[in-house]
Scaffold this motif. Structure first.
Motif, PDB file in Angstrom:
ATOM      1  N   ILE A 158       0.841  -1.207   0.000  1.00 55.33           N
ATOM      2  CA  ILE A 158       0.000   0.000   0.000  1.00 55.33           C
ATOM      3  C   ILE A 158       0.869   1.246   0.000  1.00 55.33           C
ATOM      4  CG2 ILE A 158      -1.623   1.324   1.413  1.00 55.33           C
ATOM      5  CD1 ILE A 158      -2.842  -1.396   2.246  1.00 55.33           C
ATOM      6  N   TRP A 159       1.933   1.237   0.791  1.00 58.73           N
ATOM      7  CA  TRP A 159       2.841   2.387   0.827  1.00 58.73           C
ATOM      8  C   TRP A 159       3.491   2.603  -0.538  1.00 58.73           C
ATOM      9  CZ3 TRP A 159       8.170   2.750   0.162  1.00 58.73           C
ATOM     10  CH2 TRP A 159       8.717   3.978   0.486  1.00 58.73           C
ATOM     11  N   GLN A 160       3.919   1.515  -1.191  1.00 55.38           N
ATOM     12  CA  GLN A 160       4.537   1.651  -2.507  1.00 55.38           C
ATOM     13  C   GLN A 160       3.541   2.200  -3.520  1.00 55.38           C
ATOM     14  OE1 GLN A 160       6.013  -2.261  -3.407  1.00 55.38           O
ATOM     15  NE2 GLN A 160       8.028  -1.826  -2.553  1.00 55.38           N
ATOM     16  N   LYS A 161       2.306   1.732  -3.465  1.00 51.54           N
ATOM     17  CA  LYS A 161       1.306   2.208  -4.430  1.00 51.54           C
ATOM     18  C   LYS A 161       1.034   3.696  -4.243  1.00 51.54           C
ATOM     19  CE  LYS A 161      -3.293   1.418  -6.129  1.00 51.54           C
ATOM     20  NZ  LYS A 161      -4.639   1.353  -5.667  1.00 51.54           N
ATOM     21  N   ASN A 162       0.999   4.143  -2.992  1.00 54.64           N
ATOM     22  CA  ASN A 162       0.661   5.547  -2.740  1.00 54.64           C
ATOM     23  C   ASN A 162       1.829   6.495  -2.903  1.00 54.64           C
ATOM     24  OD1 ASN A 162      -1.994   4.937  -2.211  1.00 54.64           O
ATOM     25  ND2 ASN A 162      -1.652   4.672  -0.033  1.00 54.64           N
ATOM     26  N   PHE A 163       3.048   6.072  -2.575  1.00 56.99           N
ATOM     27  CA  PHE A 163       4.156   7.020  -2.522  1.00 56.99           C
ATOM     28  C   PHE A 163       5.269   6.748  -3.536  1.00 56.99           C
ATOM     29  CE2 PHE A 163       2.359   7.019   1.791  1.00 56.99           C
ATOM     30  CZ  PHE A 163       1.983   8.343   1.855  1.00 56.99           C
ATOM     31  N   MET A 164       5.363   5.548  -4.071  1.00 62.16           N
ATOM     32  CA  MET A 164       6.471   5.264  -4.991  1.00 62.16           C
ATOM     33  C   MET A 164       6.042   5.345  -6.449  1.00 62.16           C
ATOM     34  SD  MET A 164       8.678   2.248  -3.203  1.00 62.16           S
ATOM     35  CE  MET A 164       9.780   2.191  -4.583  1.00 62.16           C
ATOM     36  N   TYR A 165       4.904   4.768  -6.771  1.00 63.98           N
ATOM     37  CA  TYR A 165       4.480   4.734  -8.157  1.00 63.98           C
ATOM     38  C   TYR A 165       3.756   6.024  -8.513  1.00 63.98           C
ATOM     39  CZ  TYR A 165       5.358  -0.238  -7.500  1.00 63.98           C
ATOM     40  OH  TYR A 165       5.921  -1.435  -7.203  1.00 63.98           O
ATOM     41  N   GLY A 166       3.953   6.435  -9.766  1.00 66.44           N
ATOM     42  CA  GLY A 166       3.286   7.643 -10.237  1.00 66.44           C
ATOM     43  C   GLY A 166       1.870   7.320 -10.679  1.00 66.44           C
ATOM     44  N   PRO A 167       1.215   8.318 -11.290  1.00 67.84           N
ATOM     45  CA  PRO A 167      -0.147   8.060 -11.776  1.00 67.84           C
ATOM     46  C   PRO A 167      -0.122   7.058 -12.938  1.00 67.84           C
ATOM     47  CG  PRO A 167       0.632  10.213 -12.488  1.00 67.84           C
ATOM     48  CD  PRO A 167       1.659   9.672 -11.550  1.00 67.84           C
ATOM     49  N   VAL A 168      -1.284   6.493 -13.232  1.00 68.80           N
ATOM     50  CA  VAL A 168      -1.412   5.529 -14.322  1.00 68.80           C
ATOM     51  C   VAL A 168      -1.136   6.255 -15.638  1.00 68.80           C
ATOM     52  CG1 VAL A 168      -3.027   3.964 -15.463  1.00 68.80           C
ATOM     53  CG2 VAL A 168      -3.084   4.215 -12.988  1.00 68.80           C
ATOM     54  N   PRO A 169      -0.338   5.655 -16.525  1.00 69.15           N
ATOM     55  CA  PRO A 169      -0.034   6.334 -17.800  1.00 69.15           C
ATOM     56  C   PRO A 169      -1.289   6.563 -18.636  1.00 69.15           C
ATOM     57  CG  PRO A 169       1.429   4.449 -17.454  1.00 69.15           C
ATOM     58  CD  PRO A 169       0.397   4.401 -16.380  1.00 69.15           C
TER      59      PRO A 169
END
Length: 170
Positions: A120-131
């Protein structure tokens, strides 16, 4: 020849005395021999090789002497004490379940929870928005362009499109 014979004898002597250790100024101490049989309580091995209690107290030695006589003269407590000298646990005690499964389940659930928090942390803070290439408009435009270019007309996407009716073949 003589030197090799002397070294082989010295080598054998050092190997044969390797079980003896020098204590700090207190002489030679014998190391523990790990080849002796040990006591193990297991259901598949009903009679261990050695008794549970190896060094008997005076009371236990007297009870062992009394054991050599008739067993009808022994009380129930003395019989139980004799059993406990030979064995640590009864079969019922060995078969009794433990609560170890709770610890294992708790550990597994804990690490699954930590993994979920990390994801959950990676999804919220590491990955950018969906292309933007994943949007429906982009995918429909890409499909239309592939049909216009007649990409893979034999077995691919173009082979499944009816160009006369402008719809997918049924």
């Amino acid at each position: 020849m003589l030197a090799s014979r002397v070294f082989s004898l010295v080598g054998r002597r050092s190997l044969s005395t390797s079980l003896c250790l020098r204590a700090h100024g207190h002489g030679v101490v014998k190391a523990e021999d790990y080849t002796l049989p040990v006591y193990v309580d297991r259901r598949d091995v009903p009679l261990p090789e050695v008794a549970f209690v190896r060094d008997l107290s005076a009371q236990q030695r007297a009870l062992k002497e009394k054991e050599k006589a008739s067993w009808s003269a022994l009380s129930v407590d003395e019989k139980v004490e004799l059993y406990r000298i030979k064995f640590n646990e009864t079969y019922a005690e060995m078969k009794k379940g433990t609560n170890e499964w709770k610890t294992i389940l708790g550990g597994v659930l804990f690490f699954l929870g930590v993994t979920g928090i990390i994801l959950i942390w990676q999804k919220n803070f590491m990955y950018g928005p969906v292309p933007h290439t994943f949007s429906d408009e982009w995918l429909s435009a890409q499909t239309k362009r592939m049909l216009d270019m007649r990409v893979n007309p034999v077995q691919g996407i173009t082979a499944q499109w009816d160009f006369d009716k402008n719809e997918w073949k049924k």
